[in-house]
Design an enzyme around this catalytic site. Structure first.
Site, PDB file in Angstrom:
ATOM      1  N   LYS A 135       0.829  -1.208   0.000  1.00 42.94           N
ATOM      2  CA  LYS A 135       0.000   0.000   0.000  1.00 42.94           C
ATOM      3  C   LYS A 135       0.869   1.266   0.000  1.00 42.94           C
ATOM      4  O   LYS A 135       2.091   1.175   0.101  1.00 42.94           O
ATOM      5  CB  LYS A 135      -0.970  -0.044   1.185  1.00 42.94           C
ATOM      6  CG  LYS A 135      -1.911  -1.268   1.154  1.00 42.94           C
ATOM      7  CD  LYS A 135      -2.992  -1.172   0.101  1.00 42.94           C
ATOM      8  CE  LYS A 135      -3.592  -2.497  -0.335  1.00 42.94           C
ATOM      9  NZ  LYS A 135      -4.515  -3.146   0.576  1.00 42.94           N
TER      10      LYS A 135
HETATM   11  C1  LIG Z   1      -5.494  -4.342   0.822  1.00 47.00           C
HETATM   12  C2  LIG Z   1      -6.958  -4.147   0.895  1.00 47.00           C
HETATM   13  C3  LIG Z   1      -7.690  -4.422   2.054  1.00 47.00           C
HETATM   14  C4  LIG Z   1      -7.120  -5.158   3.219  1.00 47.00           C
HETATM   15  O1  LIG Z   1      -6.033  -4.543   3.817  1.00 47.00           O
HETATM   16  P1  LIG Z   1      -5.166  -5.376   4.872  1.00 47.00           P
HETATM   17  O2  LIG Z   1      -4.444  -4.294   5.654  1.00 47.00           O
HETATM   18  O3  LIG Z   1      -4.237  -6.245   4.100  1.00 47.00           O
HETATM   19  O4  LIG Z   1      -6.103  -6.147   5.720  1.00 47.00           O
HETATM   20  C5  LIG Z   1      -9.026  -4.079   2.099  1.00 47.00           C
HETATM   21  N1  LIG Z   1      -9.638  -3.524   1.044  1.00 47.00           N
HETATM   22  C6  LIG Z   1      -8.980  -3.266  -0.108  1.00 47.00           C
HETATM   23  C7  LIG Z   1      -9.716  -2.620  -1.234  1.00 47.00           C
HETATM   24  C8  LIG Z   1      -7.632  -3.586  -0.224  1.00 47.00           C
HETATM   25  O5  LIG Z   1      -6.995  -3.384  -1.391  1.00 47.00           O
END
Ligand SMILES: *Cc1c(COP(=O)(O)O)cnc(C)c1O
Length: 384
Positions: free
Chosen positions: A185
């Site tokens: 991210k």
């Molecule tokens: C990555 C992601 C999540 C989950 O995030 P985590 O921190 O890995 O639990 C939720 N929603 C979307 C759209 C994502 O891309």
């Protein structure tokens, strides 16, 4: 063989490394002072009157936020099929059901026009997802939510930092917003998430439920006569706390959030400029004055020009990692079988999926790397 350019990489500096070492030396390995600092810094970044609750992932944060607003067995929560399964699985954790609503193919985001039709007497909430870091049309979503007394929990896993009508995502008039610090991210803590809310009750419930349903209020100044070992369990909570090791990384990533965003924005601008004459659709732009986090840069190949799967295969042969965001939930075996869904039930999400390609976009990529990607895209499409 040319070295392989991966699809995504985190950008970790010496400050993050030193802070983790400092935590290790301090012996505060789990939730402690660094988590508290990360929460304060994060709320401070978005400003004013927000409460920030650090958690072990955005998935955990979405689960806690839904639990805190009272979503339970048999309830319905409206969301998009064009997302990662985490957005919808948390609804099932609580025995509730996701109700998918098709996207606006211009933006990849949930189409507010389709939301009202999906509302029933069991609808409790809406989870908009700001796909790729482009804000959803939040004003119409907020209007329909208010009309029917629904809550809004924003899945902001892609959108740090993102703005909507010049207000930061995280500060809008919704019930809670959840950010992700997963390794790919825009900012990372390895794993981690943050719940932002203005609602004291939601913040309080999330704080208790992230750590076994333990109510910390017994330690407040009015009851400080209680011994330090005393605590009260108010519910069967979860184990969703963030470690200080992760928070150590997050604290320094947060400081670079604008630097990272500017770099990604510049990369998106270069892709737009260099690919604009090709038989493909460039990603949607934010409105004038608004910020796109550019977590993802998603092209759509024109029909009949190139098969998406073979495009990605040929890019891989040239040493470039591409990806697909997302395989829509309604064609995934679990969701399709559970709710008896067919690809054509959400035709816009399905058609978008068939043509979508995510190009590498991350701050550790050099300009030279990016021009290698551009050259490869042109060659694969026969337009070099
Ligand atoms: C990555 C992601 C999540 C989950 O995030 P985590 O921190 O890995 O639990 C939720 N929603 C979307 C759209 C994502 O891309």
């Amino acid at each position: 063989m040319m070295n392989f350019l991966p699809f995504a990489l985190p950008d970790i500096g010496e400050d993050e490394i030193n802070e983790v070492v400092d935590s290790l030396r301090s012996c505060w390995l789990t939730t402690g002072p660094k988590c508290k600092q990360f929460e304060q810094d994060f709320a401070g970044f978005l400003g004013d009157d927000l409460k920030a609750v650090a958690v072990s992932s955005a998935t955990a944060g979405l689960h806690l936020a839904l639990e805190a607003i009272g979503v339970g067995a048999g309830d319905e929560v409206i969301t998009t099929p064009y997302t990662f399964t985490a957005t919808a699985e948390v609804i099932r954790y609580l025995g509730a059901h996701p109700v998918f609503v098709d996207i606006d193919p211009q933006t990849f985001n949930i189409d507010p026009e389709n939301i009202e039709r999906a509302i029933t007497s069991r609808t409790k909430a809406i989870i908009p997802v700001h796909f790729a870091g482009l804000a959803c049309a939040m004003n119409p979503i907020i209007t329909v939510a208010k009309k029917y007394g629904l809550k809004i929990i924003e899945d902001a896993a892609h959108s740090f930092p993102t703005s909507y009508k010049e207000k930061m995502i995280g500060t809008l008039d919704t019930d809670a917003v959840v950010f992700s610090f997963y390794a790919t991210k825009t900012i990372t803590a390895g794993e981690g998430g943050m719940i932002l809310t203005r609602n004291q009750d939601i913040a309080k419930r999330c704080r208790a439920m992230r750590l076994h349903g333990i109510n910390r209020d017994v330690f407040d100044r009015y009851t400080s006569a209680k011994p330090a070992w005393y605590y009260e369990v108010i519910a069967p909570g979860y184990k969703y706390n963030l470690t200080d090791l992760a928070a150590s990384i997050g604290i320094h990533q947060l400081k670079k959030a604008w630097l990272f965003q500017k770099r990604r924005q510049e990369m998106a601008r270069i892709y737009d400029q260099e690919l604009s004459d090709l038989p493909l659709k460039l990603p949607p732009k934010p409105s004038a004055g608004d910020i796109h986090s550019w977590h993802l840069y998603v092209l759509r190949l024109n029909e009949g020009i190139s098969d998406r799967d073979s495009f990605i295969q040929q890019m891989a042969k040239k040493g470039i990692g591409c990806s697909v965001h997302f395989i829509p939930l309604h064609i995934q075996p679990y969701w399709a079988e559970m709710y008896n869904l067919r690809p054509e039930d959400f035709p816009k999400a399905y058609a978008t999926y068939l043509s979508a390609v995510s190009l590498p976009i991350y701050t550790k990529m050099s300009e030279e790397d990016q021009y290698r990607v551009i050259k490869s895209v042109r060659e694969v499409l026969g337009c070099s």
